[in-house]
Design a protein around this motif. Structure first.
Motif, PDB file in Angstrom:
ATOM      1  N   ARG A  35       0.900  -1.156   0.000  1.00 17.05           N
ATOM      2  CA  ARG A  35       0.000   0.000   0.000  1.00 17.05           C
ATOM      3  C   ARG A  35       0.934   1.200   0.000  1.00 17.05           C
ATOM      4  O   ARG A  35       1.621   1.448   0.990  1.00 17.05           O
ATOM      5  CB  ARG A  35      -0.884  -0.005   1.245  1.00 17.05           C
ATOM      6  N   THR A  44      -9.299  -8.615  -4.555  1.00 18.64           N
ATOM      7  CA  THR A  44      -9.456  -8.369  -3.124  1.00 18.64           C
ATOM      8  C   THR A  44     -10.388  -9.426  -2.541  1.00 18.64           C
ATOM      9  O   THR A  44     -11.366  -9.805  -3.189  1.00 18.64           O
ATOM     10  CB  THR A  44     -10.032  -6.964  -2.831  1.00 18.64           C
ATOM     11  N   ILE A  45     -10.091  -9.865  -1.329  1.00 18.83           N
ATOM     12  CA  ILE A  45     -10.974 -10.872  -0.724  1.00 18.83           C
ATOM     13  C   ILE A  45     -12.304 -10.260  -0.298  1.00 18.83           C
ATOM     14  O   ILE A  45     -13.254 -10.970  -0.013  1.00 18.83           O
ATOM     15  CB  ILE A  45     -10.315 -11.573   0.492  1.00 18.83           C
ATOM     16  N   ASP A  46     -12.382  -8.934  -0.252  1.00 16.05           N
ATOM     17  CA  ASP A  46     -13.544  -8.278   0.380  1.00 16.05           C
ATOM     18  C   ASP A  46     -14.831  -8.302  -0.446  1.00 16.05           C
ATOM     19  O   ASP A  46     -15.900  -8.077   0.098  1.00 16.05           O
ATOM     20  CB  ASP A  46     -13.211  -6.811   0.696  1.00 16.05           C
ATOM     21  N   MET A  68     -12.314 -11.082   8.104  1.00 14.99           N
ATOM     22  CA  MET A  68     -11.929  -9.829   7.435  1.00 14.99           C
ATOM     23  C   MET A  68     -13.054  -9.296   6.560  1.00 14.99           C
ATOM     24  O   MET A  68     -14.095  -9.937   6.396  1.00 14.99           O
ATOM     25  CB  MET A  68     -10.689 -10.059   6.591  1.00 14.99           C
ATOM     26  N   GLY A  69     -12.777  -8.173   5.937  1.00 16.25           N
ATOM     27  CA  GLY A  69     -13.753  -7.505   5.076  1.00 16.25           C
ATOM     28  C   GLY A  69     -13.848  -6.092   5.595  1.00 16.25           C
ATOM     29  O   GLY A  69     -14.715  -5.795   6.410  1.00 16.25           O
ATOM     30  N   GLU A 124     -15.124  -7.810  10.540  1.00 18.73           N
ATOM     31  CA  GLU A 124     -14.143  -6.889  11.153  1.00 18.73           C
ATOM     32  C   GLU A 124     -14.604  -5.436  11.020  1.00 18.73           C
ATOM     33  O   GLU A 124     -14.432  -4.639  11.951  1.00 18.73           O
ATOM     34  CB  GLU A 124     -12.812  -7.165  10.457  1.00 18.73           C
ATOM     35  N   HIS A 167      -5.733 -12.447   8.887  1.00 19.07           N
ATOM     36  CA  HIS A 167      -4.977 -12.648   7.641  1.00 19.07           C
ATOM     37  C   HIS A 167      -4.954 -14.095   7.156  1.00 19.07           C
ATOM     38  O   HIS A 167      -4.559 -14.345   6.015  1.00 19.07           O
ATOM     39  CB  HIS A 167      -3.547 -12.123   7.806  1.00 19.07           C
ATOM     40  N   ARG A 189      -6.482 -14.464   3.876  1.00 21.54           N
ATOM     41  CA  ARG A 189      -5.844 -13.937   2.667  1.00 21.54           C
ATOM     42  C   ARG A 189      -4.956 -14.981   1.987  1.00 21.54           C
ATOM     43  O   ARG A 189      -4.523 -14.775   0.844  1.00 21.54           O
ATOM     44  CB  ARG A 189      -5.032 -12.701   3.033  1.00 21.54           C
TER      45      ARG A 189
HETATM   46  O1  F6P Z   1      -8.871  -5.269   1.743  1.00 21.20           O
HETATM   47  C1  F6P Z   1      -8.445  -6.533   2.065  1.00 21.20           C
HETATM   48  C2  F6P Z   1      -8.172  -6.657   3.534  1.00 21.20           C
HETATM   49  O2  F6P Z   1      -7.733  -7.974   3.772  1.00 21.20           O
HETATM   50  C3  F6P Z   1      -9.334  -6.269   4.454  1.00 21.20           C
HETATM   51  O3  F6P Z   1     -10.273  -7.294   4.589  1.00 21.20           O
HETATM   52  C4  F6P Z   1      -8.608  -5.923   5.728  1.00 21.20           C
HETATM   53  O4  F6P Z   1      -9.343  -5.007   6.500  1.00 21.20           O
HETATM   54  C5  F6P Z   1      -7.343  -5.288   5.228  1.00 21.20           C
HETATM   55  O5  F6P Z   1      -7.123  -5.783   3.926  1.00 21.20           O
HETATM   56  C6  F6P Z   1      -6.124  -5.563   6.088  1.00 21.20           C
HETATM   57  O6  F6P Z   1      -5.046  -4.916   5.536  1.00 21.20           O
HETATM   58  P1  F6P Z   1      -3.535  -5.108   6.024  1.00 21.20           P
HETATM   59  O7  F6P Z   1      -3.054  -6.421   5.514  1.00 21.20           O
HETATM   60  O8  F6P Z   1      -2.812  -3.964   5.422  1.00 21.20           O
HETATM   61  O9  F6P Z   1      -3.584  -5.091   7.518  1.00 21.20           O
END
Ligand code: F6P
Length: 326
Positions: free
Chosen positions: A75, A129-131, A173-174, A226, A256, A259
């Motif tokens: 990011r 994205t998993i969301d 997550m989400g 989340e 995670h 993911r």
């Molecule tokens: O956008 C995908 C995601 O896995 C969300 O579900 C979660 O809130 C976020 O990324 C977590 O991000 P990071 O890995 O930067 O903590």
């Protein structure tokens, strides 16, 4: 005829299972259409740093089944600055890259939209994205795998929950979305689902749990999204335990874990299909938007719409989850 000869591909934001299948599809479609493919590492950060390598068909061998992303992800804070984007553009010019495929979610597409309007670089986005929180696609790449992972984990929690008469809170997550939570809830048969789109008070939740207890449920599972505050379920569970002591209460935060892992067939096929179409769209002169699949048809959605006011949770899903939890 397209003038594109060199195309760059990168993954950005949170990684998602199926990103590798998408990279592979883009690189192989480039080979098919006789374009040079360049892999950009670590998303926008790598673009700014010039972390770029030419890729051939064999660079993407044996990755279709692997989770994560071989191109890494990040990011990028620097890409939000005009100076960062200028450096990124200079690196593209240095390698002769004339078009980009950006695989990621809302942050990735916000960056792509600004960049392509500032520098006139054609960009096509793929929803990675998993969301499942983007407009213009029924499912995002990685969502199906994440839901399957969540359901498999909840199945295991059910075994121990029912052995001990326990109430389990399972956080998934989400970021701002309950999509993973509600689908995993239905699949794993949870008693309640707490999501940002349809907030539930603690009192309402306790009512549901009381109903279960009075109909002799020996354990209960509550799936919590989340919803932008990872870990908040610990506090929630404490409060519920204080007010409703019928079960011994435990919390599992899947975080995670969702993911990772090998992508499901659905995610692999979605990623492969969209990867090929991304190259074909760029060759046809289309850019500035995301490709998705809606009702089995490939659909182009401008970036601004793909990320705007996303609330694509189907209320029917919550209704079904509710009926089945009695
Ligand atoms: O956008 C995908 C995601 O896995 C969300 O579900 C979660 O809130 C976020 O990324 C977590 O991000 P990071 O890995 O930067 O903590």
């Amino acid at each position: 005829m397209s003038t594109i000869q060199n195309l760059g591909v990168f993954t950005s934001g949170g990684d998602a299972p199926g990103m590798n299948a998408a990279i592979r599809a883009v690189v192989r479609a480039c080979k098919y259409y006789e374009l040079k493919a360049y892999g950009i590492y670590r998303g926008y950060d790598g673009l700014i740093a010039g972390d770029i390598e030419e890729m051939g068909s064999r660079s993407v061998s044996n990755i279709i089944h692997r989770g994560g992303t071989i191109l890494k992800s990040a990011r990028s804070a620097e890409f939000r600055t005009p100076e960062g984007r200028k450096k990124a553009y200079e690196n593209l010019k240095k390698h002769g890259i004339q078009a980009l495929v950006a695989i990621g979610g809302d942050g990735t597409f916000t960056g792509a939209s600004v960049f392509s309007s500032e520098y006139d670089i054609p960009v096509i986005g793929l929803p990675g994205t998993i969301d499942n929180d983007l407009n213009g696609t029924d499912y995002t790449i990685g969502y199906d795998t994440a839901v399957n992972t969540a359901a498999a984990a909840i199945d295991k929690i059910r075994d121990t929950a029912s052995s001990h008469n326990r109430l389990f809170f399972i956080e998934v997550m989400g970021r701002y979305s309950g999509q993973i939570a509600v689908r995993a809830s239905i699949a794993a048969g949870a008693e309640a689902t707490m999501i940002p789109e349809e907030p539930m008070t603690i009192e309402q939740l306790i009512q549901l749990l009381e109903r279960g207890a009075s109909s002799k449920k020996s354990s209960s599972l509550v799936v919590v999204a989340e919803g932008g505050s990872p870990g908040h379920t610990i506090e929630l569970a404490k409060e519920v335990q204080e007010k409703f002591g019928y079960y011994d209460t435990k919390v599992t935060i899947l975080g995670h874990l969702l993911r990772g892992g090998s992508p499901t067939v659905s995610d692999r096929v979605l990623a492969s299909t969209l990867g090929v179409h991304a190259v074909e769209f760029l060759l046809k002169g289309k850019s500035g938007g995301m490709l998705g699949i809606v009702n089995n048809q490939v659909k182009f959605t401008p970036f601004e719409q793909a990320i705007r006011n996303v609330d694509n949770l189907d209320p029917e899903m919550m209704r079904i989850a509710g009926i089945l939890s009695v």
